[in-house]
Structure formats: C-alpha cells, structure tokens
Design an enzyme around this catalytic site. Structure first.
Site, PDB file in Angstrom:
ATOM      1  CG  HIS A  15      22.501  45.376 105.843  1.00 31.93           C
ATOM      2  ND1 HIS A  15      23.202  44.132 105.946  1.00 31.93           N
ATOM      3  CD2 HIS A  15      21.491  45.773 106.786  1.00 31.93           C
ATOM      4  CE1 HIS A  15      22.559  44.192 106.920  1.00 31.93           C
ATOM      5  NE2 HIS A  15      22.458  44.939 107.092  1.00 31.93           N
ATOM      6  CB  CYS A  28      19.115  62.783 112.728  1.00 30.49           C
ATOM      7  SG  CYS A  28      19.249  61.934 114.139  1.00 30.49           S
TER       8      CYS A  28
HETATM    9  C1  PEP Z   1      17.008  56.262 114.936  1.00 31.69           C
HETATM   10  O1  PEP Z   1      17.205  55.366 115.899  1.00 31.69           O
HETATM   11  O2  PEP Z   1      16.484  57.197 115.173  1.00 31.69           O
HETATM   12  C2  PEP Z   1      17.904  56.670 114.105  1.00 31.69           C
HETATM   13  C3  PEP Z   1      18.875  57.934 113.522  1.00 31.69           C
HETATM   14  O3  PEP Z   1      19.483  55.525 113.806  1.00 31.69           O
HETATM   15  P1  PEP Z   1      18.887  54.472 113.108  1.00 31.69           P
HETATM   16  O4  PEP Z   1      18.188  54.713 112.104  1.00 31.69           O
HETATM   17  O5  PEP Z   1      20.756  54.538 112.293  1.00 31.69           O
HETATM   18  O6  PEP Z   1      19.382  53.535 114.212  1.00 31.69           O
END
Ligand code: PEP
Ligand code: MG
Length: 755
Positions: free
Chosen positions: A367, A680
């Site tokens: 975190h 993303c």
């Molecule tokens: C991912 O898994 O690519 C994502 C954007 O979510 P997180 O990194 O929050 O798991």
C-alpha cells in the site's frame, strides 16, 4: 580469584567527569585510556577506530608506544583487533601471542604483553572500533571486566557518533561512520530523490548513559518491563488479534522476549555495572544485533527485527516517549527511511517536504508503494540493513528508476545525480507544455489518455495533467488507508469530491477490489493458499451484497443528476456481471421509490482480468457498455506469474507475441461490437508498450499521472499507420517473431518517435 576491577560504577562515574571536561577529542580519548587502564588494572589500554577504508587506526593508548598513535593500523580481519571488528565479539586471551591471528606491530612495543582483552565499539549493532586492554601476566579477564570494557566502549561509540572525533581525523582519511554506502534494492516508485535521512521510527538517542543509583535504575527497569508486558497482553487479547494470523505471531514473539529471563538478566547486569536502564537495554540490543546481523536464516533475522522493535518499545517506555512521525522537525528534503510503513503513515508526513522513501521491506504492490506512486515520490524497497546503517541527517540519494540507494554519497555520485534530477525536471517541464495539446498521432489518430487514481491526493492531477478523464478510479484505496470501514455517507462524499475535481470529465469508478494483496486492516484476513485467485473483488462483493450495495448506493447518490460510469473487477464469468447489475438495478428502484434523484446516464462495464473472459467476448460485449483491461492481473493469470514476485517478474514479458495476440483479439472483438475498450494496467503508462498497444488498435489508455506526459510525447511523435504495417505481421510470423521490444525501439529511433 577476585577480579582486579575497582568497580565498574566507579569507572563510569569518572568517565562521566572526563566526558564533561572542556577538552579536545584527543585529550579526552587519552584520559579515557588512562582511566580504564587504572580501573581494570591493566598495563595497556588502547582505542582503535574504524576508518572508511576498512582499516582500524590506533587513536589513543596508555602503555603502548605513544608514537604509534595514528600510525599503527590493522585491516578488518587482520590481527586480534581486526578479528574482533570482523566478528563484533569480545576476545579474552591469556596468551595473545599464541593465537593464530596475532599480528605483531613492532612500533607499538606490545611484545611484552601476554594477556589480551578486546571488545568491539558498537552502535546499533554496527562496529565503529575496538577497545583493548593488555597485561604482562598470563591471565584471563573476568566477566565483570569484560562487561565494564563493553560499557565503556558504548561511551566511546557515542563520542564517535556525535562527530567529536572528526576534529582529530588524520588528513586523507575518513571515519567509517561517514563511509559512503550503496544498497541495491528494488525500484518501487519512479523518480530520483536527493535529501537527508529521516528515520521513520527514530532511534531514541540515549544521552544519559551513566547512572547514579543502580537500585533505582533496576526498579525503573522492572516497572517498565511490567508496563510493556501488560500492553502486549492487552494487544493480544484485544479483538483485532484474537484470531490467529501474522500479527498475532509477531506479538506472541514479543511477549516471549519480554518474559525471557536471559534477556532481562543481561540488562540487569549492565545496570549493575553503572549504566542507566535505557542505556543498558541499548547495550544488550546492540550486542545481540551485532551477533545476529551476520545471520542469514530468514527466521532468525525476522526474530531480530522483533527483538529490535521490543527493545525500542522498552527504551521509549523508560524515556516516556511515544511512537509517531516527527513531522514538525522534518527537513525540507526529507528521505524517509523505515523498515516498513503503512500508507496512512506516509500520508501523515504530507507531500511537500518528502523527496523519497527507502524501505528495508516493502513490495511493488504494497500500500505504501501505491501511495508513493500516487504522490509521485521516488521509492526503493528491500534495502537490507538500511535502518541500522543510516543515521538521521545523513545525505542520501534514492533512485526509484534503478532501485539503488546511495547513503552518504561521495561528491562525484552526488553531482551525477543532481544532473539527473535537473534533466528529469527539464523533461517534466517539456511534458507540462504538452498538457493542453491533443493526444493525436502524426498521422491523425486520436489515442485518448486517461488517469488512474484512487486517493484524494490524486485529484489535482485530473485537471493538471491534461488527462481526458479518470479511466480507473480504484475505490479500495480509500478503504485501505482508513482505520475503520468507511460509512455510506463517507463513501458518497468521497465520490462527490472525485466527480467535482474531474470537472465534467468522465470518471470510471471500479467497485471494491479487496482481497488478494489488498488487505483491509479492520477486516479479518482469512488465510488463503492463493489469495490472488481467492475470495476477492467481485467474488467478495457478490457474497457480501451488503458491502457492494452500500458502495453502489454511495455512488448513485454522489452522481445524482450527473453521469455515472462504473465497472466490476475480476469478473470470471459473464453471469457475475448480470448478478452485480441486478444489485444495481434493485438499488436504483429503491432510490427512485424513495424519491431520490439518480444519475442522468449510467454506463456499466467490467474489467477484463481473468483469461476465461477471452472465451466469452461475444456475450460480454453484447451485455456491457464498455470494458477495461486490467493487464496487471490479466498477464498474471495468463502467464501464471505472480505480479508481486520479483523472482519471476523478469522472466515473462508482457510484450510477448502470445500476450499481444490475446490483447489484439480483445480489441478486435470489441470493435466489431462497437463496445469501447480501455487498457488501464501498468503497461499503458510505458511509452514503448503504449506504442505496441496503439498498433494493436487500442485508442483508450489509462495510466498514472506521471506517465501521462511521456506517453503523450510518444503518441504525438508516432506515425501509427507506418508502425502498424510493420508491427502487426510480426505477431503472426510462424518462424519466430524476434524480439518485439528491440523492434519497437529500432522503429522509434528510425522514425523519431519519443520514447
Ligand atoms: C490491473 O489488474 O491491471 C488493474 C488495473 O487493477 P489493479 O492493479 O488495481 O489490480
Ligand atoms: Mg487488477
């Protein structure tokens, strides 16, 4: 036989007088050796100080030839003195010259002496020098004499640490305490930070070493140990730790040490020799640390950390200090050094004065790392022993690009980094100038760039970075930095602030993605063999509909009268999307029935993070309004490679033809259904990878604020049509595809694409 020691307390009392005298460092050391020799009844007493070049230099002596002072020297590991420094252990020998490590130095005249007692001069487990007494007779020194010498060594260690010896350092040499050190850790958050060390949990500096009244000190110790035991029992019995789990194990270990007779007896012995209770705890801890620092067994090293923490708690208890950051005395260029820290603790410092963080632990998805990235603070983790080797105020450079830390850097390294910082600043200024320029390739294709966010500190970036919206708002971050489950009203207010800050730009809220590595401190963690593939994200939400419903209600309220875009994480089967949508539909009906305003327009999507969705794309794209690819998780499950495990991270490439073919398949399918798709994951924020994604057909990328400038610079200098015709056939070449990264780099170079 009785020891010849006049009494360790008498020695310490005299030492205190010497320490208070207004004399220079050499005179003080000279007096100290005379005093020790007289009290231990030794013909010789010498102090060797460790230099930065790994040599122990004779700094003062009583009994040996005085001309040898600042001349005689031994390397660490050489001779008896070098052996003590290397092992950080006392050596007590009736016939020193018979020892195989004995190294004769004719200039000292030490051939006349047979017995030898040497102890390391330690501070926080680090060896700063060696203190020696010698006698002509063949004798073994008594335990209380060894103790007395160790205690005196502690006083000398404080003198070294306080910088008093700097005045008598010989020209061309440096003390080890100021030796430059280099650590190779793991890069956690990009950026370069130059500044000065601030210890997150500062070692309480025990300045009052020597006690007047041993009985009173023993009583203080007993009272503090009792208080410490009670506070540990309270913690263990409190609801938070009532179940099994990692925290509980740590506390159990603390309790075991707090009741350990051997540990307490050693502290009492040091008090009986004249130290204050806090100095006694520090001495025992320093001895233990020096011995255990050489341990490679991870279990024992972990126990050393526990014991360190416990000793600090006890010293704080004795000195009446509380835990907590010292933000009021923060320098302008603070580099926070810690074993580990929580995300909320980092936020407590405030952004303005922090140049970087450097951790002994910390992982790429912890975190504190997420928050450091959000704040744009350089961070490096897994820097072994950093906390005990750094002193508050030391100059330090943290390179979040390469994972290196330079402690007390020499001037050439400092200059090189200062140049690097200036270069990065110039580049940032160039990126800022691109802020209001469109994200369109040279051949006129728009690639929309959005922001990944999740904290209030991210919000200014929404308008400042020139992003076209928030492509991923990680709602769980609010939950992760909170100390209790945020209430509906708190969630609603938070989302409202996010929408306000976005100023009409679209925001894609992702519902809670907890579980896996994202643990909430107040939610009982259940032990799972493979948490990343366990009870997390939408699985958790559907099994705990109350939590999902509350969040959905908060989002509906916050977006009343505006647009709301929402997506569900870790969907494995399209039916999960329908179940989650049913929760939303029920909630909308409920709000309408009670006369509440609902959002003007709703768009619902899923994150594509589990490979099984690749075989349900037809159903999926007909059901959803949009999709977003979480390539961090998708790649993790696609390649069966733990995203947080640095051992395997470098083995598998997200730019492999197999993964790129999968990504191409998704975007082609989405286009055929005219369903918008965004990517993303972290790769969207890396110019080289973003270049490949654009060639695959991705027109929406979402990334961290610091990546926006570099990716936009790439987009604006890219001839996309030219790249696509060269790149795409490579994915399908039957006889091997070559290295795609190399190809992309070569293309960028030949075609002036900014990487
Ligand atoms: C991912 O898994 O690519 C994502 C954007 O979510 P997180 O990194 O929050 O798991
Ligand atoms: Mg994910």
């Amino acid at each position: 036989m009785r020891s010849t020691l006049a009494g360790p307390r008498v020695l310490l009392r005299r030492l205190r007088e010497v320490m208070a005298e207004p004399i220079n460092a050499q005179e003080r050391l000279d007096k100290i050796v005379v005093l020790i020799a007289a009290n231990v009844v030794a013909e010789v007493c010498s102090v060797y100080i460790l230099r930065a070049d790994g040599v122990l230099e004779l700094y003062a002596t009583e009994g040996l030839n005085r001309d040898a002072v600042h001349k005689t020297s031994l390397k660490v590991g050489e001779g008896l003195v070098g052996l003590i420094a290397a092992d950080a252990r006392p050596l007590n020998l009736p016939n020193a010259q018979a020892h195989p490590a004995f190294a004769y130095r004719p200039e000292t005249g030490e051939e006349a002496y047979n017995s030898f007692l040497g102890v390391p001069i330690l501070r926080a487990g680090r060896t700063l020098g060696v203190l020696v007494v010698q006698n002509q007779s063949h004798r073994t020194y008594f335990e209380d004499e060894v103790e007395a010498l160790q205690t005196t060594a502690m006083v000398i260690a404080e003198m070294v640490a306080a910088g008093e010896l700097e005045a008598i350092v010989q020209q061309g040499t440096k003390l080890d305490l100021s030796r430059p050190m280099h650590f190779q850790g793991v890069a956690l958050s990009d950026g370069v930070g130059l500044g000065h060390v601030v210890l997150h949990e500062p070692r309480v500096v025990v300045t009052n070493l020597i006690a007047e009244d041993a009985t009173a000190e023993l009583e203080r110790l007993e009272r503090s140990i009792n208080r410490l035991r009670i506070s540990l029992d309270d913690l263990l019995n409190s609801g938070d730790f009532a179940q099994h789990g990692e925290h509980r194990e740590v506390l159990e270990a603390y309790r075991m040490f707090a009741h350990d007779r051997g540990w307490i007896r050693k502290i009492e012995e040091a008090i009986n020799n004249g130290l204050t209770a806090e100095a006694a705890v520090e001495k025992v801890q320093s001895d233990t640390r020096a011995r255990m620092m050489r341990q490679t067994d991870p279990y024992l090293r972990e126990r050393l950390h526990d014991l360190d923490d416990l000793a600090h708690r006890l010293i704080r208890e004795l000195m009446g200090r509380q835990h907590g950051p010292v933000s009021e005395s923060l320098p302008q260029d603070a580099v926070i050094v810690a074993r580990n820290m929580g995300a909320a603790e980092l936020l407590d410092y405030g952004r303005d004065r922090i140049r970087a963080i450097a951790l002994e632990e910390g992982g790429p998805t912890s975190h504190v790392t997420i928050v450091a990235r959000a704040l744009g603070i350089a961070a490096v983790g897994l820097a072994e022993n950093l906390v005990s080797l750094a002193e508050s105020g030391d100059a330090v450079i943290v390179d979040g690009e390469s994972g290196q830390i330079h402690l007390r850097p020499p001037s050439d390294i400092e200059n090189a980094y200062a140049e690097k910082v200036r270069f990065r600043a110039r580049r940032q200024a160039q990126y800022r100038r691109l802020r209001n320029k469109p994200s369109i390739t040279r051949d006129g294709v728009e690639v929309s760039l959005q922001l990944n966010a999740g904290l209030l500190v991210d919000l200014p970036a929404v308008s400042e970075s020139g992003a076209s919206g928030v492509g991923l708002f990680r709602t769980e971050l609010q939950f992760m930095v909170a100390s209790a489950f945020p209430r509906m009203s708190e969630q609603r207010d938070y989302y409202r602030q996010v929408l306000d800050a976005a100023g009409g730009r679209p925001v894609t809220f992702r519902t809670l993605d907890i579980g896996g590595d994202k643990v909430l401190p107040y939610l009982r963690a259940i032990q799972e063999e493979n948490p990343a593939m366990g009870w997390r994200a939408i699985r958790f939400g559907l099994d705990r509909p109350g939590i999902l419903r509350t969040q959905i209600r908060a989002l509906l309220h916050a977006a009343a009268g505006r647009d709301l875009k929402m997506m569900f994480p870790m969907v494995t089967d399209v039916s999960e999307f329908h179940q989650a949508k049913a929760v939303l539909d029920r909630e909308i009906r409920h709000l309408r029935r009670h006369g509440h305003q609902v959002p003007e327009r709703m768009q619902l999507g899923v994150m594509i993070e589990v490979p099984s969705l690749l075989y349900q794309l037809d159903e999926l794209f007909q059901a959803v309004d949009f999709a977003s690819i979480g390539s961090n998780d998708l790649f993790q499950f696609f390649a069966a490679v733990d995203r947080g495990n640095t051992r395997v991270a470098d083995r598998f490439d997200t730019m492999s033809p197999a993964f790129l073919r999968a990504l191409k398949h998704i975007v082609d399918k989405a286009d055929s259904y005219r369903t918008p798709v965004t990517l993303c994951g972290e790769i969207a924020g890396r110019p080289l990878e973003a270049m490949a994604l654009a060639a695959l057909g991705y027109r929406n990328l979402s990334m961290s604020a610091s990546a926006l400038g570099p990716v936009k610079a790439m987009v604006r200098s890219l001839d996309l049509a030219r790249l696509s015709v060269r790149f795409l056939p490579r994915l399908d070449q039957p006889g091997g595809t070559g290295n795609l990264r190399e190809f992309l780099r070569g293309f960028a170079q030949d075609n002036d694409t900014a990487l």
